[in-house]
Design a protein around this motif. Structure first.
Motif, PDB file in Angstrom:
ATOM      1  N   ASN A 144     -32.782 -23.096  21.829  1.00 46.90           N
ATOM      2  CA  ASN A 144     -32.440 -24.397  22.417  1.00 46.90           C
ATOM      3  C   ASN A 144     -31.607 -25.261  21.496  1.00 46.90           C
ATOM      4  OD1 ASN A 144     -34.195 -25.946  20.737  1.00 46.90           O
ATOM      5  ND2 ASN A 144     -35.912 -25.614  22.118  1.00 46.90           N
ATOM      6  N   ILE A 145     -31.659 -25.026  20.189  1.00 47.16           N
ATOM      7  CA  ILE A 145     -30.809 -25.804  19.285  1.00 47.16           C
ATOM      8  C   ILE A 145     -29.341 -25.451  19.504  1.00 47.16           C
ATOM      9  CG2 ILE A 145     -30.756 -24.258  17.283  1.00 47.16           C
ATOM     10  CD1 ILE A 145     -31.172 -28.078  17.197  1.00 47.16           C
ATOM     11  N   ILE A 146     -29.075 -24.175  19.842  1.00 48.54           N
ATOM     12  CA  ILE A 146     -27.698 -23.768  20.133  1.00 48.54           C
ATOM     13  C   ILE A 146     -27.240 -24.386  21.451  1.00 48.54           C
ATOM     14  CG2 ILE A 146     -26.147 -21.821  20.530  1.00 48.54           C
ATOM     15  CD1 ILE A 146     -27.259 -22.186  17.641  1.00 48.54           C
ATOM     16  N   ASP A 147     -28.155 -24.490  22.404  1.00 48.18           N
ATOM     17  CA  ASP A 147     -27.815 -25.154  23.670  1.00 48.18           C
ATOM     18  C   ASP A 147     -27.465 -26.628  23.436  1.00 48.18           C
ATOM     19  OD1 ASP A 147     -28.213 -22.861  25.138  1.00 48.18           O
ATOM     20  OD2 ASP A 147     -30.304 -23.326  25.599  1.00 48.18           O
ATOM     21  N   ILE A 148     -28.173 -27.256  22.511  1.00 45.23           N
ATOM     22  CA  ILE A 148     -27.883 -28.649  22.171  1.00 45.23           C
ATOM     23  C   ILE A 148     -26.492 -28.758  21.555  1.00 45.23           C
ATOM     24  CG2 ILE A 148     -28.552 -30.598  20.715  1.00 45.23           C
ATOM     25  CD1 ILE A 148     -31.454 -29.602  20.956  1.00 45.23           C
ATOM     26  N   VAL A 149     -26.169 -27.823  20.662  1.00 47.35           N
ATOM     27  CA  VAL A 149     -24.847 -27.814  20.026  1.00 47.35           C
ATOM     28  C   VAL A 149     -23.758 -27.659  21.083  1.00 47.35           C
ATOM     29  CG1 VAL A 149     -23.309 -26.534  18.483  1.00 47.35           C
ATOM     30  CG2 VAL A 149     -25.686 -26.934  17.818  1.00 47.35           C
ATOM     31  N   LYS A 150     -23.957 -26.741  22.016  1.00 41.64           N
ATOM     32  CA  LYS A 150     -22.962 -26.507  23.068  1.00 41.64           C
ATOM     33  C   LYS A 150     -22.810 -27.727  23.976  1.00 41.64           C
ATOM     34  CE  LYS A 150     -23.380 -22.420  25.035  1.00 41.64           C
ATOM     35  NZ  LYS A 150     -24.065 -21.227  25.602  1.00 41.64           N
ATOM     36  N   ASP A 151     -23.923 -28.380  24.252  1.00 44.90           N
ATOM     37  CA  ASP A 151     -23.871 -29.597  25.064  1.00 44.90           C
ATOM     38  C   ASP A 151     -23.133 -30.700  24.328  1.00 44.90           C
ATOM     39  OD1 ASP A 151     -24.560 -31.171  27.374  1.00 44.90           O
ATOM     40  OD2 ASP A 151     -26.047 -32.171  26.135  1.00 44.90           O
ATOM     41  N   TYR A 152     -23.361 -30.793  23.015  1.00 42.16           N
ATOM     42  CA  TYR A 152     -22.667 -31.786  22.189  1.00 42.16           C
ATOM     43  C   TYR A 152     -21.159 -31.552  22.239  1.00 42.16           C
ATOM     44  CZ  TYR A 152     -21.884 -34.895  18.181  1.00 42.16           C
ATOM     45  OH  TYR A 152     -21.461 -35.919  17.371  1.00 42.16           O
ATOM     46  N   VAL A 153     -20.748 -30.293  22.141  1.00 45.26           N
ATOM     47  CA  VAL A 153     -19.325 -29.954  22.214  1.00 45.26           C
ATOM     48  C   VAL A 153     -18.748 -30.373  23.554  1.00 45.26           C
ATOM     49  CG1 VAL A 153     -17.689 -28.027  22.346  1.00 45.26           C
ATOM     50  CG2 VAL A 153     -19.429 -28.063  20.549  1.00 45.26           C
ATOM     51  N   GLU A 154     -19.468 -30.081  24.631  1.00 41.82           N
ATOM     52  CA  GLU A 154     -18.982 -30.429  25.962  1.00 41.82           C
ATOM     53  C   GLU A 154     -18.785 -31.932  26.117  1.00 41.82           C
ATOM     54  OE1 GLU A 154     -20.339 -30.034  30.666  1.00 41.82           O
ATOM     55  OE2 GLU A 154     -21.485 -29.018  29.103  1.00 41.82           O
ATOM     56  N   GLN A 155     -19.730 -32.713  25.607  1.00 43.79           N
ATOM     57  CA  GLN A 155     -19.669 -34.165  25.756  1.00 43.79           C
ATOM     58  C   GLN A 155     -18.647 -34.807  24.825  1.00 43.79           C
ATOM     59  OE1 GLN A 155     -21.283 -35.831  28.150  1.00 43.79           O
ATOM     60  NE2 GLN A 155     -22.117 -33.868  28.850  1.00 43.79           N
ATOM     61  N   SER A 156     -18.332 -34.138  23.712  1.00 40.87           N
ATOM     62  CA  SER A 156     -17.477 -34.751  22.684  1.00 40.87           C
ATOM     63  C   SER A 156     -16.182 -33.979  22.462  1.00 40.87           C
ATOM     64  CB  SER A 156     -18.252 -34.848  21.363  1.00 40.87           C
ATOM     65  OG  SER A 156     -19.490 -35.472  21.537  1.00 40.87           O
ATOM     66  N   ILE A 157     -15.753 -33.183  23.448  1.00 37.27           N
ATOM     67  CA  ILE A 157     -14.609 -32.291  23.277  1.00 37.27           C
ATOM     68  C   ILE A 157     -13.334 -33.049  22.925  1.00 37.27           C
ATOM     69  CG2 ILE A 157     -13.828 -32.305  25.684  1.00 37.27           C
ATOM     70  CD1 ILE A 157     -14.171 -29.154  23.525  1.00 37.27           C
ATOM     71  N   HIS A 158     -13.262 -34.326  23.303  1.00 31.06           N
ATOM     72  CA  HIS A 158     -12.066 -35.129  23.034  1.00 31.06           C
ATOM     73  C   HIS A 158     -12.054 -35.689  21.617  1.00 31.06           C
ATOM     74  CE1 HIS A 158     -15.255 -37.835  24.232  1.00 31.06           C
ATOM     75  NE2 HIS A 158     -14.615 -38.841  23.658  1.00 31.06           N
ATOM     76  N   GLU A 159     -13.139 -35.476  20.871  1.00 29.52           N
ATOM     77  CA  GLU A 159     -13.252 -36.030  19.526  1.00 29.52           C
ATOM     78  C   GLU A 159     -13.014 -34.961  18.462  1.00 29.52           C
ATOM     79  OE1 GLU A 159     -17.081 -37.825  19.241  1.00 29.52           O
ATOM     80  OE2 GLU A 159     -16.730 -39.238  20.876  1.00 29.52           O
ATOM     81  N   ASN A 160     -12.926 -35.415  17.233  1.00 29.88           N
ATOM     82  CA  ASN A 160     -12.840 -34.489  16.104  1.00 29.88           C
ATOM     83  C   ASN A 160     -14.255 -34.008  15.797  1.00 29.88           C
ATOM     84  OD1 ASN A 160     -12.003 -33.072  13.837  1.00 29.88           O
ATOM     85  ND2 ASN A 160     -12.203 -34.841  12.499  1.00 29.88           N
ATOM     86  N   ILE A 161     -14.573 -32.786  16.198  1.00 28.39           N
ATOM     87  CA  ILE A 161     -15.931 -32.261  16.072  1.00 28.39           C
ATOM     88  C   ILE A 161     -16.009 -31.301  14.895  1.00 28.39           C
ATOM     89  CG2 ILE A 161     -17.795 -31.044  17.251  1.00 28.39           C
ATOM     90  CD1 ILE A 161     -16.357 -31.681  19.898  1.00 28.39           C
ATOM     91  N   THR A 162     -17.019 -31.447  14.078  1.00 26.83           N
ATOM     92  CA  THR A 162     -17.273 -30.494  13.004  1.00 26.83           C
ATOM     93  C   THR A 162     -18.729 -30.048  13.066  1.00 26.83           C
ATOM     94  OG1 THR A 162     -17.948 -32.152  11.358  1.00 26.83           O
ATOM     95  CG2 THR A 162     -15.581 -31.663  11.527  1.00 26.83           C
ATOM     96  N   LEU A 163     -18.975 -28.816  12.657  1.00 33.48           N
ATOM     97  CA  LEU A 163     -20.338 -28.311  12.642  1.00 33.48           C
ATOM     98  C   LEU A 163     -21.196 -29.098  11.658  1.00 33.48           C
ATOM     99  CD1 LEU A 163     -22.286 -26.223  13.768  1.00 33.48           C
ATOM    100  CD2 LEU A 163     -21.610 -24.671  11.930  1.00 33.48           C
ATOM    101  N   LYS A 164     -20.580 -29.560  10.574  1.00 36.05           N
ATOM    102  CA  LYS A 164     -21.333 -30.344   9.593  1.00 36.05           C
ATOM    103  C   LYS A 164     -21.846 -31.642  10.212  1.00 36.05           C
ATOM    104  CE  LYS A 164     -21.165 -32.344   4.954  1.00 36.05           C
ATOM    105  NZ  LYS A 164     -21.930 -33.532   5.356  1.00 36.05           N
ATOM    106  N   GLU A 165     -20.997 -32.288  10.985  1.00 33.91           N
ATOM    107  CA  GLU A 165     -21.398 -33.536  11.631  1.00 33.91           C
ATOM    108  C   GLU A 165     -22.557 -33.290  12.599  1.00 33.91           C
ATOM    109  OE1 GLU A 165     -19.512 -37.078  14.449  1.00 33.91           O
ATOM    110  OE2 GLU A 165     -18.424 -35.200  14.144  1.00 33.91           O
ATOM    111  N   ILE A 166     -22.449 -32.226  13.397  1.00 38.19           N
ATOM    112  CA  ILE A 166     -23.514 -31.903  14.341  1.00 38.19           C
ATOM    113  C   ILE A 166     -24.796 -31.552  13.586  1.00 38.19           C
ATOM    114  CG2 ILE A 166     -24.241 -30.317  16.166  1.00 38.19           C
ATOM    115  CD1 ILE A 166     -21.315 -30.019  16.932  1.00 38.19           C
ATOM    116  N   SER A 167     -24.658 -30.789  12.505  1.00 39.42           N
ATOM    117  CA  SER A 167     -25.820 -30.400  11.705  1.00 39.42           C
ATOM    118  C   SER A 167     -26.523 -31.616  11.133  1.00 39.42           C
ATOM    119  CB  SER A 167     -25.377 -29.474  10.559  1.00 39.42           C
ATOM    120  OG  SER A 167     -24.745 -28.322  11.055  1.00 39.42           O
TER     121      SER A 167
END
Length: 257
Positions: A144-167
């Motif tokens: 489910n943590i990976i599902d959260i990451v994928k959901d975060y990407v979907e909601q923030s796709i227009h932003e500068n996304i980094t795995l470090k920020e999500i982590s």
């Protein structure tokens, strides 16, 4: 109160910026101010700031070098003030995903307008983080943590996304989360993010009348040339050719109905 790191190589200029507006009234505090790039690098390695404010009047090209270092650490907002009204500087700032660039002379009204827009984006992101944290009442399993990451990407796709920020948001180690993501999705986070950006770009090219540069921004690219390059590498055709052929397919499908 949102904290600011101010970088300005002139002591008098630092004092002037501090007194230029009532920062606290607008929800900000200049927590630290440094005069050298070395001191700035030391701070960004140890602390996180809500806003990085650089005065280019005295920093010149070194200010952009510092922006590069900031972007390696965080996607948090960067505001550049001072400097010249030069298209190449503006383009360079865009490539570094700088939130705003206010060349000299910087009017108080311009500065207030800029920081209020930045404040809105900061608070939207923090609200999103709060939503993620409060909605995840069950234990965070690897799945489910990976599902959260994928959901975060979907909601923030227009932003500068980094795995470090999500982590950091999810209180996970970035390397550990990256390994878990690759294990479950059979691709790296970077590959997944690129795929999601390109799929959304393809959808917008096919089903909307948005300009290509608007679509690029909508999927997280401020450098249009870089978007063109990544899109062609991913699909095998240019964005304009993809739109043209997709439009023909849609028309043919409608005629066949």
């Amino acid at each position: 109160m949102h904290n600011i790191l101010l970088i300005d190589s002139n002591e008098q200029s630092i004092d002037k910026i501090k007194g230029k507006i009532d920062w606290a009234y607008y929800g900000f505090i200049i927590q630290d101010a440094v005069m050298t790039i070395a001191d700035g690098l030391s701070l960004i390695n140890d602390k996180s700031y809500d806003l990085y404010l650089l005065n280019l009047t005295h920093l010149d090209i070194f200010g952009f070098k510092f922006c590069e270092q900031i972007r390696k650490q965080t996607a948090n907002p960067i505001l550049l003030i001072g400097g010249e009204k030069d298209f190449n500087l503006v383009r360079q700032a865009m490539n570094l995903r700088v939130n705003d660039y206010l060349p000299n002379p910087v009017a108080n009204e311009e500065l207030v307008d800029s920081i209020m827009k930045i404040k809105e984006s900061i608070e939207e992101k923090k609200a999103k983080v709060l939503t993620y944290n409060t909605n995840q009442s069950q234990p965070k399993t690897a799945s489910n943590i990976i599902d959260i990451v994928k959901d975060y990407v979907e909601q923030s796709i227009h932003e500068n996304i980094t795995l470090k920020e999500i982590s950091d948001t999810l209180h996970y180690n970035a390397s550990y989360l990256g390994q878990k993501f690759k294990c479950q999705e059979k691709m790296t986070f970077i590959q997944y993010l690129l795929e999601q950006r390109m799929e959304k770009a393809k959808y917008l090219l096919r089903f909307t009348d948005m300009k290509i540069y608007q679509i690029a921004y909508q999927v997280g690219y401020t450098d249009l040339d870089w978007f063109y390059k990544k899109f062609k590498s991913h699909t095998g055709v240019s964005a304009s050719v993809y739109r043209e052929t997709s439009s023909e397919e849609v028309v043919n499908q409608q005629h066949s109905i």
